[in-house]
Design an enzyme around this catalytic site. Structure first.
Site: not given
Length: 476
Positions: A350, A399, A426
Site C-alpha cells: 500500500e 483492488d 469499483c
C-alpha cells in the site's frame, strides 16, 4: 454575450440507461442524456447542453411513465445527487449494473470473460452505509417553491450534501435513508444547536469564513458510533460547548472527535483528529476477525455487502493453505487479514503509510503472524528482487482505486507471473482497460458483479484471471 436558448424536444421515448446512471434517448442521430428518467418513459426534454453528436437535458414533462418505475422513497429525490435510481425497482437496477459490467468488459476490453455470474444484490437497500459526511453551509440550495413563494423569511444556513456540479451549494437534508437514523438525529441536533446559540456561523466555502464546517458520522454493526466535528478555526469555549452537548444528548456515541481544518478544501487526511471522549476507533467484524476503523481509515461503506465481496475474492483465489498471496492496494489490510487463515503467507502492499499502520494493527489484533505489510509505490516495490526475497506469488489480489492500475503496475504483474490474479474493481471501464493489457498472459475465467451501493449506478466487479499456458517465446 447572451447565452443561446436551447430547444425543448417533445414526446421523446427514453430507451436505455447509460453507464454513468443517466437515461438515454435518441432523436434522429443525436444521443440525449437525461437524469431521473427510466426506459419506457415518454417525456419532453429541455436541452441544457448540445454538442455535435450528443446533448444533455432535463425532463420538463411526462407524457407516459415507464412500466419499470417505482415511487422514490426520499423526499430529497431529484435534488440530492446521492441516490439517482430510486425511481427504478431494485431488480431493474441490478439488471442495469449487470449489463454495465459485461458491456464494459466486452466492448472496451474486447476480451472473452468466461463464466458471468449473476450480480449479488445488497441484502439492505436502505440504511446500508456505515459512513456519511455532511457539510454545514451558509449558502444552502433553495428549492423552486422557496424562491417563488416563500412562506416565511428564508434561512440560508443548511446541513447536508453538495448539490451536483455546485461546489458551494448544499442541500439541507431533513432525513437521509442511507445510514442508521442515529445519523439523522446527530446531524439535526448539531444544526439546531448551532442555529440557536451564538458563535456558530456556518461555513462559507467561497469566502472561506465561518466556524462549523463538516460532520462525519461512522457506525458499526457491532453498535459503535463515531462522530467527528470539523471546525474552521479553534474557539475552545464554543467547540467544547458543542461537543459537550453531543456527549450529553447522545450516549450512543462511543467515539467523539474533532478536527481544526483551516484549509480551502474539506479533506482531513492531513489534519490531526483529536479525541474528545470515548474510544479512538470502531470495531468491524467478519468471521470472528476484528478490524479497527479509525477516523481516517478506509473501510468498505457497506459492511454486510463487503463480507460477501470478500467471500467472492477468497473463492476466486482458490486457496488451499499453501499459497503465497500478494495483496496490492491493501489499504488497512482487510482482504489480507481475510485471506491469511487460508494461505501460507500474505504480502500486503500500500502507498499510504497511515493505512499500513492500521493494517499491521489489525493483523496483531487478529493474531495473524503470516502477514507482512510494505509501504511504497506498487511499481517500485514489486520488483524481481522483492519477489526473490519474499517468495513467488501464487495468487495476486489487486483492488485499485477508480482510475485502475498504472501501466507500470500492470507490467509488474506480468513480470511477477502469478498463476492466478483476482482483480477487484469499483469501475468496470478501467478494469476492462487493464484486463485487455493483462490478456497477453492471462485469461478471464469468471466474473462476479457485486452491488455495494443500491440506488446508484456504482457497481463492483471481481474478475478471476488464470495464467495462460503459452510457450515462453510468446509471453509479453
Amino acid at each position: 454575450m447572451k447565452k443561446k436558448t436551447l430547444p425543448v424536444l417533445y414526446e421523446v421515448e427514453i430507451t436505455d440507461i447509460a453507464a454513468e446512471g443517466v437515461a438515454i434517448a435518441k432523436v434522429d442521430s443525436m444521443v440525449v442524456f437525461v437524469p431521473y428518467a427510466a426506459p419506457g418513459d415518454v417525456v419532453d426534454i429541455q436541452l441544457t447542453r448540445k454538442r455535435s453528436h450528443y446533448a444533455e437535458g432535463r425532463v420538463v414533462r411526462f407524457h407516459q411513465y415507464a412500466a419499470v418505475r417505482t415511487t422514490p422513497f426520499c423526499e430529497h429525490f431529484g435534488l440530492c445527487g446521492g441516490c439517482k435510481w430510486q425511481h427504478l425497482p431494485y431488480e431493474a437496477q441490478l439488471a442495469c449494473k449487470q449489463q454495465q459490467v459485461t458491456d464494459s468488459l466486452t466492448r472496451i476490453g474486447k476480451i472473452a470473460i468466461g463464466t458471468v455470474h449473476p450480480i449479488l444484490g445488497s441484502q439492505k437497500t436502505i440504511c446500508y452505509r456505515n459512513k456519511l459526511e455532511f457539510t454545514f453551509s451558509n449558502r444552502r440550495w433553495l428549492t423552486e417553491d422557496e424562491v417563488v413563494t416563500p412562506d416565511e423569511p428564508l434561512r440560508l444556513c443548511g446541513a447536508g450534501f453538495h448539490i451536483p456540479k455546485m461546489f458551494d451549494k448544499v442541500l439541507d437534508i431533513r432525513h437521509c435513508s442511507l445510514q442508521d437514523d442515529i445519523s439523522n438525529r446527530i446531524r439535526l441536533s448539531v444544526k439546531d444547536y448551532c442555529l440557536t446559540h451564538e458563535g456558530y456561523p456556518f461555513f462559507d466555502l467561497r469566502k472561506q469564513e465561518g466556524f462549523i464546517r463538516t460532520l462525519i458520522i461512522r457506525t458499526s454493526p457491532k453498535g459503535g458510533v463515531m462522530a467527528i466535528v470539523v471546525f474552521f478555526y479553534e474557539d475552545k469555549t464554543s467547540r467544547e460547548a458543542l461537543l459537550e452537548h453531543l456527549r450529553t444528548e447522545f450516549p450512543e456515541i462511543t467515539s467523539l472527535m474533532y478536527v481544526i481544518n483551516d484549509k480551502c478544501n474539506d479533506t482531513i487526511t492531513d489534519r490531526e483528529v483529536i479525541l474528545f471522549c470515548g474510544e479512538d476507533h470502531l470495531i468491524e467484524e467478519m468471521e470472528g476477525l476484528q478490524f479497527r476503523v479509525g477516523p481516517k481509515s478506509f473501510y468498505q461503506t457497506n459492511s454486510e455487502q463487503a463480507y460477501r465481496l470478500y467471500c467472492v475474492v477468497r473463492e476466486f483465489a482458490g486457496l488451499t493453505g499453501d499459497e503465497i498471496v500478494y495483496d496490492l492496494y491493501t489499504g488497512t489490510g482487510t482482504i489480507a487479514n481475510f485471506m491469511a487463515r487460508q494461505a501460507r503467507k500474505v504480502i500486503g502492499i500500500e502507498y499510504v503509510p497511515e493505512a499500513i499502520e492500521d493494517a499491521r494493527r489489525n493483523a496483531r489484533l487478529n493474531g495473524l503472524d503470516n502477514i507482512q505489510f510494505f509501504v511504497g509505490d506498487m511499481k517500485d516495490l514489486l520488483t524481481e528482487d522483492f519477489i526473490r526475497k519474499h517468495g513467488q506469488p501464487d495468487v495476486i489480489i489487486t483492488d485499485p482505486p477508480r482510475a485502475g492500475m498504472h501501466d507500470d503496475v500492470i507490467d509488474a504483474l506480468l513480470t511477477a507471473g502469478a498463476g492466478r490474479i483476482v482483480y477487484v474493481s469499483c469501475n468496470p471501464a478501467t478494469q476492462a482497460r487493464d484486463l485487455q493489457r493483462l490478456n497477453s498472459m492471462y485469461k478471464v475465467k469468471a466474473i462476479q458483479p457485486v452491488d455495494m451501493f443500491p440506488h446508484t449506478h456504482h457497481v463492483e466487479n471481481v474478475a478471476w484471471l488464470e495464467k495462460k499456458q503459452l510457450p515462453e517465446s510468446e509471453i509479453v
